[in-house]
Write an enzyme that holds these catalytic residues in place. Structure first.
Site, mmCIF file in Angstrom:
data_model
loop_
_atom_site.group_PDB
_atom_site.id
_atom_site.type_symbol
_atom_site.label_atom_id
_atom_site.label_comp_id
_atom_site.label_asym_id
_atom_site.label_seq_id
_atom_site.Cartn_x
_atom_site.Cartn_y
_atom_site.Cartn_z
ATOM 1 N N ASP A 224 3.389 -9.298 4.455
ATOM 2 C CA ASP A 224 2.521 -8.397 5.210
ATOM 3 C C ASP A 224 2.708 -8.605 6.700
ATOM 4 O O ASP A 224 2.858 -7.647 7.468
ATOM 5 C CB ASP A 224 1.062 -8.676 4.814
ATOM 6 N N ASP B 171 -5.176 -4.874 0.587
ATOM 7 C CA ASP B 171 -5.953 -6.013 1.075
ATOM 8 C C ASP B 171 -7.121 -6.309 0.151
ATOM 9 O O ASP B 171 -7.377 -7.463 -0.197
ATOM 10 C CB ASP B 171 -6.468 -5.731 2.484
#
Lengths: 249, 541
Positions: free
Chosen positions: B295, B461
């Site tokens: 990420d 997330d």
């Protein structure tokens, strides 16, 4: 019966703190953040205390040493939290909602102390009690057979948890008041009171529950009253014509 | 009220030269005034003045009644003499004389940080809810903790008892998963760059279809089994059909915001449960770490796929797959449909309102989606910026900033004329403007409203936070679960703080997952033995 015990004990231990949260913290985002950040700091103190305990474990020292060190570490972190919030107070004012009437940045000087104390307390109570609560749901309970553990195990645990949560809240207010006014006697009182409260809980393992709960609640009353006074409250506000002054707190 | 009046004063004196209508709230002198037609002007009357009317000093005789409100005062029939007689007055005349300084950079900074805490809570709530659903399911439904097979992406099953080989299996599995995710992301970026919106749309719809129908059915079946509740198939079909169909509509098309948010939270928790069930133990933890690093790379490095996605969306003035992202406010495709171009644009963008779900089994392309601060209300001062609402990227956001600051300074300004050039006044207006004709207001973008500016978080997330907390809770220790929960929330707080400072899309996974992992292992190894000893003796610290 296990479910009843579970709900009963959880409401005893967490009911008042939850009510305090809902009424004083939940409506203001900044206070929620303060609460969670303070919980995090308490968690750090617990981590350090556990490391200390793990260091001492091979040497077979009595638990009291670790408990004492843990108290000291909690207060060190309480002090650090105090400095931290003082440092970022300008930032809190920035992110606070300007139009909110009950925001952090009102004239209430001890709101931050109160909220972070509540955070400390909730975290300490949760860590002390949640696993026990989960066990209380399960099949069977403690003290059925009468020999050995007392059937009051869960209830006394819940009562002591509540006491400690509220104690942490008041200690934090007194602590901040002492630091603000440079009245170090107050901070000393906080530390002594904390030592007293934890030492009283050592009676629990001998099942002298009344010896530990009653003095602790007396301790709570004294600390609570002291916190009320330090935050600016006065006893005569409890009369109905002066209730409105409570909003100043 | 003081704020209102101060703003009016400022609006009056500093904006005098602009071609806008300003509203003056007259001061109260207790005398009911009548307008030129002999009608009583009530207490809530205010006066609309054109910008060219030169204000004369208010005389005490001509104060209009106190205002708080706005009524329709399109009084074109007044003689100019009347208008001159009719004084405006603010409560504080001195304020009128003293022109306020224009908003400084500091004040602008203040305005933008003003929304920081609210947005943090707007994200805390759904993240906590998702984690709560996952934890509640894991602790009550044993199906998701039973080891019944593995995904095809994790061929190494960690069956050997040695630690070394477990670690090796875990690392290999995570690398395979990472490659799958990276490839899928790159395919998505390629499709997006080549404007193959239909393919993306179809892909996302298919995956959300699968999630909403098949996985939800399995979930419902397991929950019913766990609680021993019988349910016939006919009712089941009805429930699943309704649930799924409404979910597809809310996620891909239009639906009430709260319903859309609820569905997105639910499918994120479903996906997290799938991960918890089908990934081997050590692989889960290593995957979490590896995904956080991915990420970080994908969003921050110049060649990273997610950064390319974000920048392409920004160039094209589009939103990034709004349905792949949880948004705390309503996201419209278009502000107003003034031209045909915009209609086609709307069709394209509607195609982009695709699903937040991930593909089956983890090849998801929205892992650790960028966390972005939305900006902008359609920022230009004439209010007809046709396209962009929800992308919070720096240039547009900055443009919007000025107009928002301006608008705040004129909060009491209300539009009473149909030809008003600024249809963007929303609920941020003067509180009594509900009496106004809100002719354009229903079309305006609620994102223009200060209070409605929201923040977004990618569904990936949600998924990985819930995987962490769910996995922690699957071992039965509630202290660990609570510690991970607090750590993740603190990480999210810090990420949002960084977002407020840097104002560009940031990866939301690394900080929270790092904190979560540290606290998971620290709590499990160090804190839990200590608290066990304390609770066995009932000692409190």
């Amino acid at each position: 019966m296990a479910i009843m015990e579970f709900f009963g004990c959880s409401f005893i231990a967490f009911g008042p703190p939850f009510a305090m949260f809902r009424h004083t913290v939940a409506h203001d985002p900044v206070r929620i953040i303060i609460l969670i950040a303070s919980s995090f700091f308490w968690l750090l103190s617990l981590l350090l205390s556990s490391m200390w305990w793990a260091l001492l474990k091979p040497y077979d020292v009595p638990l009291a040493w670790s408990v004492g060190m843990s108290i000291v570490l909690q207060h060190i972190l309480r002090f650090l939290v105090y400095r931290f919030w003082k440092r970022v107070e300008w930032g809190l004012k920035l992110v606070a909602d300007r139009d909110s009437k009950t925001g952090v940045v009102d004239n209430k000087k001890y709101i931050i102390a109160y909220v972070s104390g509540l955070g400390f307390g909730i975290m300490s109570g949760a860590f002390a009690f949640i696993n026990i609560l989960a066990e209380s749901l399960g099949p069977g309970t403690v003290g059925i057979r009468g020999a050995g553990d007392s059937p009051m195990f869960f209830v006394t645990y819940a009562l002591t948890t509540l006491c400690f949560i509220l104690l942490h809240t008041s200690w934090n207010v007194i602590f901040h008041a002492g630091m603000n006014k440079r009245n170090y006697g107050l901070t000393f009182i906080v530390i002594v009171s904390h030592f007293a409260a934890s030492s009283l809980t050592f009676f629990n393992k001998d099942k002298l529950y009344w010896a530990s709960i009653l003095p602790n609640y007396f301790n709570l009353l004294v600390s609570g009253w002291l916190a009320f006074r330090c935050a600016g409250g006065r006893l005569y506000w409890m009369k109905s014509e002066h209730y409105h002054r409570l909003h100043q707190l | 009220m003081d704020l209102v009046h101060a703003d009016i004063g400022s609006a009056d004196s500093s904006r005098r030269d602009r071609s806008r209508v300003t509203v003056q709230v007259p001061e109260d002198d207790g005398k009911p005034e009548d307008d030129g037609n002999g009608n009583q002007v009530d207490d809530l009357a205010v006066e609309v003045r054109g910008p060219t009317a030169r204000r004369s000093r208010p005389t005490s005789a001509n104060r209009s009644p106190a205002g708080g409100g706005v009524v329709d005062v399109d009084r074109g029939d007044f003689a100019s003499a009347d208008r001159q007689r009719r004084e405006e007055g603010t409560r504080d005349q001195r304020q009128r004389r003293r022109p306020p300084p224009p908003p400084t950079a500091e004040e602008e900074e203040e305005f933008e940080l003003k929304y920081g805490a609210k947005h943090v809570i707007k994200l805390f709530a759904p993240v906590s809810l998702c984690m709560l659903v996952v934890v509640a399911t894991i602790s009550s439904v044993t199906y998701y903790t039973k080891r019944e097979g593995y995904l095809v992406y994790t061929p190494f099953h960690e069956e050997s008892p040695e630690t070394g080989s477990k670690v090796r299996d875990a690392v290999f599995n995570s690398l395979i998963l990472l490659c799958v995710i990276a490839v899928m992301t790159c395919v998505l970026i390629l499709l997006y760059k080549n404007k193959c919106y239909r393919v993306i749309h179809g892909w996302l719809m298919m995956s959300s279809f699968l999630l909403l129908f098949m996985f939800s059915y399995l979930y419902l079946k397991e929950v019913l089994q766990a609680y021993n509740v019988p349910l016939d198939y006919i009712t089941m079909v009805l429930i699943m059909w309704n649930f799924g169909a409404v979910g597809m509509m809310c996620i891909h098309w239009v639906g009430p915001l709260i319903l859309q948010q609820a569905y997105l939270i639910f499918i994120s928790s479903l996906m997290a449960l799938v991960f918890i069930k089908y990934l081997p133990e050590w692989t889960t933890w290593v995957v979490l770490g590896v995904i956080s690093i991915w990420d970080l790379i994908a969003v921050l490095t110049p060649g990273g796929p997610l950064r390319i996605l974000v920048e392409t969306a920004q160039e094209r003035n589009e939103q990034i797959f709004p349905a792949l992202i949880y948004s705390s406010t309503v996201v419209y495709a278009i502000v107003n449909t003034v031209s045909d171009d915009e209609d086609t644009n709307r069709a394209n963008l509607a195609g982009n309102n695709t699903n937040g779900g991930v593909n089956n089994g983890g090849g998801d392309s929205n892992q650790g989606g960028p966390l972005s601060q939305p900006g902008g209300p359609s920022g230009s001062s004439n209010g007809l910026n046709p396209i962009d609402i929800a992308d919070g990227f720096t240039p547009q956001w900055r443009e919007g900033l000025e107009s928002r600051v301006e608008r705040r300074n004129r909060e009491a300004v209300a539009s009473t004329r149909p030809t008003q050039t600024r249809p963007n006044y929303g609920a941020a207006n003067h509180p009594n403007s509900s009496q106004n004709h809100r002719e354009d207001n229903h079309q305006q973008n609620p994102m223009d409203d200060d209070e409605e500016r929201g923040v977004k978080l990618g569904l990936g997330d949600f998924i990985f936070y819930s995987v962490l907390v769910g996995k922690a809770s699957s071992y039965g220790d509630w202290n660990t679960t609570l510690a991970c929960f607090v750590a993740i929330l603190i990480g999210l707080c810090l990420t949002l703080l960084l977002l407020a400072i840097f104002k560009k899309a940031l990866p939301a996974l690394p900080i929270s997952i790092a904190f979560g992992l540290i606290f998971y292992f620290a709590t499990r190894e160090i804190i839990t033995p200590f608290t066990d000893v304390l609770s066995s003796e009932q000692v409190f610290i």
